[in-house]
Design a protein around this motif. Structure first.
Motif, PDB file in Angstrom:
ATOM      1  N   UNK A  72       0.829  -1.208   0.000  1.00  0.00           N
ATOM      2  CA  UNK A  72       0.000   0.000   0.000  1.00  0.00           C
ATOM      3  C   UNK A  72       0.863   1.258   0.000  1.00  0.00           C
ATOM      4  N   UNK A  73       1.809   1.304   0.921  1.00  0.00           N
ATOM      5  CA  UNK A  73       2.629   2.499   1.095  1.00  0.00           C
ATOM      6  C   UNK A  73       3.420   2.822  -0.161  1.00  0.00           C
ATOM      7  N   UNK A  74       4.116   1.845  -0.711  1.00  0.00           N
ATOM      8  CA  UNK A  74       4.949   2.119  -1.885  1.00  0.00           C
ATOM      9  C   UNK A  74       4.103   2.533  -3.083  1.00  0.00           C
ATOM     10  N   UNK A  75       2.949   1.926  -3.245  1.00  0.00           N
ATOM     11  CA  UNK A  75       2.073   2.291  -4.361  1.00  0.00           C
ATOM     12  C   UNK A  75       1.562   3.719  -4.209  1.00  0.00           C
ATOM     13  N   UNK A  76       1.075   4.068  -3.019  1.00  0.00           N
ATOM     14  CA  UNK A  76       0.525   5.412  -2.808  1.00  0.00           C
ATOM     15  C   UNK A  76       1.612   6.485  -2.834  1.00  0.00           C
ATOM     16  N   UNK A  77       2.790   6.176  -2.321  1.00  0.00           N
ATOM     17  CA  UNK A  77       3.895   7.137  -2.396  1.00  0.00           C
ATOM     18  C   UNK A  77       4.284   7.414  -3.848  1.00  0.00           C
ATOM     19  N   UNK A  78       4.344   6.383  -4.651  1.00  0.00           N
ATOM     20  CA  UNK A  78       4.708   6.555  -6.064  1.00  0.00           C
ATOM     21  C   UNK A  78       3.673   7.387  -6.813  1.00  0.00           C
ATOM     22  N   UNK A 102      12.114   7.368   1.429  1.00  0.00           N
ATOM     23  CA  UNK A 102      11.640   6.756   0.185  1.00  0.00           C
ATOM     24  C   UNK A 102      11.069   7.826  -0.736  1.00  0.00           C
ATOM     25  N   UNK A 103      10.270   8.737  -0.178  1.00  0.00           N
ATOM     26  CA  UNK A 103       9.699   9.830  -0.978  1.00  0.00           C
ATOM     27  C   UNK A 103      10.807  10.702  -1.554  1.00  0.00           C
ATOM     28  N   UNK A 104      11.827  10.997  -0.760  1.00  0.00           N
ATOM     29  CA  UNK A 104      12.954  11.796  -1.241  1.00  0.00           C
ATOM     30  C   UNK A 104      13.679  11.066  -2.370  1.00  0.00           C
ATOM     31  N   UNK A 105      13.872   9.769  -2.217  1.00  0.00           N
ATOM     32  CA  UNK A 105      14.539   8.982  -3.252  1.00  0.00           C
ATOM     33  C   UNK A 105      13.729   8.951  -4.545  1.00  0.00           C
ATOM     34  N   UNK A 106      12.406   9.011  -4.415  1.00  0.00           N
ATOM     35  CA  UNK A 106      11.537   9.046  -5.593  1.00  0.00           C
ATOM     36  C   UNK A 106      11.470  10.442  -6.217  1.00  0.00           C
ATOM     37  N   UNK A 107      12.066  11.426  -5.542  1.00  0.00           N
ATOM     38  CA  UNK A 107      12.022  12.790  -6.039  1.00  0.00           C
ATOM     39  C   UNK A 107      10.693  13.491  -5.793  1.00  0.00           C
ATOM     40  N   UNK A 108       9.938  13.005  -4.818  1.00  0.00           N
ATOM     41  CA  UNK A 108       8.640  13.603  -4.501  1.00  0.00           C
ATOM     42  C   UNK A 108       8.833  14.875  -3.679  1.00  0.00           C
ATOM     43  N   UNK A 109       8.068  15.920  -3.948  1.00  0.00           N
ATOM     44  CA  UNK A 109       8.099  17.087  -3.063  1.00  0.00           C
ATOM     45  C   UNK A 109       7.661  16.660  -1.663  1.00  0.00           C
ATOM     46  N   UNK A 110       8.461  16.997  -0.684  1.00  0.00           N
ATOM     47  CA  UNK A 110       8.295  16.478   0.667  1.00  0.00           C
ATOM     48  C   UNK A 110       8.082  17.619   1.645  1.00  0.00           C
ATOM     49  N   UNK A 111       7.008  17.514   2.421  1.00  0.00           N
ATOM     50  CA  UNK A 111       6.723  18.449   3.503  1.00  0.00           C
ATOM     51  C   UNK A 111       6.807  17.655   4.800  1.00  0.00           C
ATOM     52  N   UNK A 112       7.631  18.115   5.722  1.00  0.00           N
ATOM     53  CA  UNK A 112       7.774  17.458   7.020  1.00  0.00           C
ATOM     54  C   UNK A 112       7.022  18.286   8.054  1.00  0.00           C
ATOM     55  N   UNK A 113       6.382  17.594   8.992  1.00  0.00           N
ATOM     56  CA  UNK A 113       5.604  18.253  10.047  1.00  0.00           C
ATOM     57  C   UNK A 113       6.025  17.688  11.399  1.00  0.00           C
ATOM     58  N   UNK A 114       6.501  18.594  12.272  1.00  0.00           N
ATOM     59  CA  UNK A 114       6.817  18.195  13.644  1.00  0.00           C
ATOM     60  C   UNK A 114       6.975  19.438  14.493  1.00  0.00           C
ATOM     61  N   UNK A 115       6.977  19.226  15.790  1.00  0.00           N
ATOM     62  CA  UNK A 115       7.148  20.322  16.729  1.00  0.00           C
ATOM     63  C   UNK A 115       8.603  20.724  16.869  1.00  0.00           C
ATOM     64  N   UNK A 116       8.838  21.873  17.505  1.00  0.00           N
ATOM     65  CA  UNK A 116      10.206  22.381  17.648  1.00  0.00           C
ATOM     66  C   UNK A 116      11.072  21.532  18.580  1.00  0.00           C
TER      67      UNK A 116
END
Length: 158
Positions: A72-78, A102-116
């Protein structure tokens, strides 16, 4: 540009951040389709042995589940146009870090979300991202800007 943007929401499953983003995107009328991993933790853990049969050793139990979840994950990420990965403060989220890589390796635009509070341990992950947001509301604003060229408070826009 896609007519409907596919946004994959990866990461922690213990808060309602996905719902906040979906509601914010709907309120702005954004043309997005969200996808995500299975967020029912017991179902995700037990899918392999439930479908393919029990295992005596925990390693094989977990591996069966991980492999089915990876389909599921690899298909949806692609398929995603944008990948959002959230790191919460409760658990070590190795799966989220893997998805980000994996998303970075696929060249996908990546948004990271986390607290400080977890900036330091995620510095390498953050460096691979095109944006690092602290709140789901910021992610909605990023999506609005990227998709529509709208920036809150500005009137002369695309």
């Amino acid at each position: 540009m896609p007519d409907i943007w596919s946004v994959y929401l990866s990461g922690e499953i213990h808060t309602n951040w996905r719902q906040e983003i979906a509601e914010g995107a709907a309120a702005k009328g954004l043309p997005v389709r969200f996808s995500a991993p299975v967020t029912d933790h017991p179902a995700s853990d037990d899918c392999g042995v439930t479908i393919l049969g029990a295992e005596d050793q925990k390693f094989w139990h977990d591996r069966k589940g991980a492999q089915l979840n990876a389909i599921r994950t690899s298909t949806l990420l692609k398929e995603a146009d944008i990948v959002v990965v959230r790191f919460g403060d409760k658990y070590k989220q190795w799966n989220a870090a893997f998805d980000a890589g994996y998303a970075a390796a696929l060249g996908k635009p990546l948004i990271i979300n986390h607290g400080p509070d977890i900036v330091h341990p995620l510095k390498e992950v953050d460096a691979a991202a095109l944006a690092v947001a602290e709140t789901p509301a910021q992610i909605v604003e990023i999506l609005d800007y990227v998709i529509n060229g709208r920036l809150a408070g500005y009137t002369d826009q695309a």
